[in-house]
Design an enzyme around this catalytic site. Structure first.
Site, PDB file in Angstrom:
ATOM      1  N   CYS A  86     138.614 113.428 -13.559  1.00 34.16           N
ATOM      2  CA  CYS A  86     137.348 113.513 -14.276  1.00 34.16           C
ATOM      3  C   CYS A  86     136.441 112.319 -14.007  1.00 34.16           C
ATOM      4  O   CYS A  86     135.260 112.349 -14.337  1.00 34.16           O
ATOM      5  CB  CYS A  86     137.598 113.618 -15.774  1.00 34.16           C
ATOM      6  SG  CYS A  86     138.940 114.730 -16.235  1.00 34.16           S
ATOM      7  N   HIS A 335     131.560 119.783 -19.198  1.00 30.77           N
ATOM      8  CA  HIS A 335     132.411 118.870 -18.424  1.00 30.77           C
ATOM      9  C   HIS A 335     132.853 119.511 -17.111  1.00 30.77           C
ATOM     10  O   HIS A 335     134.007 119.900 -16.954  1.00 30.77           O
ATOM     11  CB  HIS A 335     133.613 118.471 -19.269  1.00 30.77           C
ATOM     12  CG  HIS A 335     134.538 117.489 -18.629  1.00 30.77           C
ATOM     13  ND1 HIS A 335     134.136 116.596 -17.650  1.00 30.77           N
ATOM     14  CD2 HIS A 335     135.870 117.257 -18.819  1.00 30.77           C
ATOM     15  CE1 HIS A 335     135.166 115.861 -17.281  1.00 30.77           C
ATOM     16  NE2 HIS A 335     136.233 116.242 -17.959  1.00 30.77           N
TER      17      HIS A 335
END
Length: 390
Positions: A86, A335
């Protein structure tokens, strides 16, 4: 060494887009970044590109970076794919800034992309799991939500915080995201809704978890000479800090702190010559509500165990002393793994130029915080507009 400046930043919409590809999503982000530059910009000025992606679903795992830049017509540009889960595009930005500072590039492109919604939930869950420790977490059945649920349980037991405080994170970030036209979950929610949502991995419920997202983001970084030529208000990359940590949660001494965040923040603050008290705004990695609370403490916004109090007092609201996640954060904005880090920078660029959808008054110094997995890699950046800290 020259300073590095952000001269343009943009993103695609974040959400679920059947039929879109990682190329087309990045195309939209890149176009917006170029359009945000104050003067006409020749894309042939781009010397280097650093593009972040996890590669969810296994599509084009090899050479996906050049596949994107060639699609854009950036023929011959040296392109590097960056993978740090991420935190991929947070690290991509760091690499771009280093290339500019070192004189290897006058202009560098940093960005990221991900397509996550074109497969089953079980398949997506598997791909998210690879950002944790493979042998002892993913293969034993632990999900990404399950890892953060363990962190949340430990925090609620150790400190003065409740499930209601986790829900306050969701209420704040949804309130901000409702004003962001790029946000995936662009709607407000009440505290009652956020407290009583169905469990995902107790104590985390649906409103405590970020969505699965498609999207892309792009940032153009230039040296001072080019920045002065092309931008009326370039944003300086004042500090860049990064650190790695234990990939598996079970390897750590504590479940209520992410050591890599602390180290990366210390490095960014030191390089920028500022501290937490000098910040006017921050975008932090809130993949789960507990992650935002941990970030408050690890980034030095408050002492250990004081994050819930900071939230309750409204200090991180848009009108508070340190607004956090005015974009809506990962929780509301979305996200898309590889695009998240530079997506945070898009918000910071807009804020420090006075062009944000939830604008903070007279914001001069801002921070972005991008976490890979549950803390295996972290990138923290400090940005300043002209005048810097006061």
């Amino acid at each position: 060494m020259t300073d590095a400046y952000i001269i343009g930043a943009g993103q695609s919409d974040f959400g679920s887009f059947p039929g879109e590809s990682y190329r087309s999503l990045f195309d939209a982000a890149f176009d917006e970044a170029v359009d945000s530059i104050d003067a006409d910009f020749d894309t042939e000025k781009i010397d280097e590109a650093f593009l972040g992606t996890l590669g969810v679903g296994g599509r084009q795992l090899g050479l996906s970076g050049p596949a994107v830049t060639e699609h854009l017509g950036l023929h011959g540009v040296a392109t590097t794919r960056v993978e740090n889960a991420c935190a991929a595009s947070g690290y991509a930005l760091r690499n771009a800034a280093m290339a500019v500072r070192a004189g290897m590039a006058d202009v560098a492109l940093a960005g990221g992309y991900e397509v996550m919604t074109d497969m089953s939930g079980d398949h997506t869950k598997w791909w998210l799991g690879v950002s944790g420790e493979t042998e002892w977490e993913r293969l034993s059945g632990t999900t990404f939500a399950g890892v953060y649920a363990q962190m949340a349980s430990a925090y609620l037991q150790e400190f003065d915080a409740t499930v209601e405080d986790l829900s306050r994170v969701a209420v704040k970030n949804h309130g901000n995201g409702a004003k962001n036209p790029h946000a995936q979950l662009g709607f407000e929610c009440t505290l009652d809704e956020a407290v009583n949502a169905p469990d995902v991995a107790a104590p985390l419920n649906l409103y405590h978890c970020c969505p699965t997202t498609d999207g892309a983001s792009a940032v153009l970084v230039a040296n001072e000479r080019v920045a002065r030529e092309l931008s009326d208000a370039p944003i300086r990359v004042a500090g860049a800090g990064a650190a790695s940590g234990q990939v598996g949660l079970f390897q750590r001494d504590s479940l209520t702190s992410i050591p890599a965040t602390r180290t990366a923040a210390e490095r960014a603050y030191e390089e920028a010559g500022v501290g937490p008290a000098d910040l006017d705004i921050a975008e932090v990695h809130d993949c789960f509500a507990i992650a935002e609370l941990l970030a408050y403490e690890d980034l030095g916004f408050c002492d250990r165990g004081e994050a819930a109090r900071l939230l309750r007092e409204g200090a991180t609201d848009p009108e508070g002393r340190l607004p956090v996640n005015t974009s809506g954060g990962l929780k509301s904005k979305g996200h898309p793994i590889g695009a998240t880090g530079t997506g945070q920078v898009v918000e910071m660029f807009d804020q420090l130029r006075g062009e944000a959808h939830v604008q903070v008054d007279d914001a001069r110094v801002g921070l972005t915080h991008n976490v890979g997995g549950s803390g295996g890699g972290v990138a923290v950046h400090v940005f300043e507009r002209e005048g810097g800290a006061t």
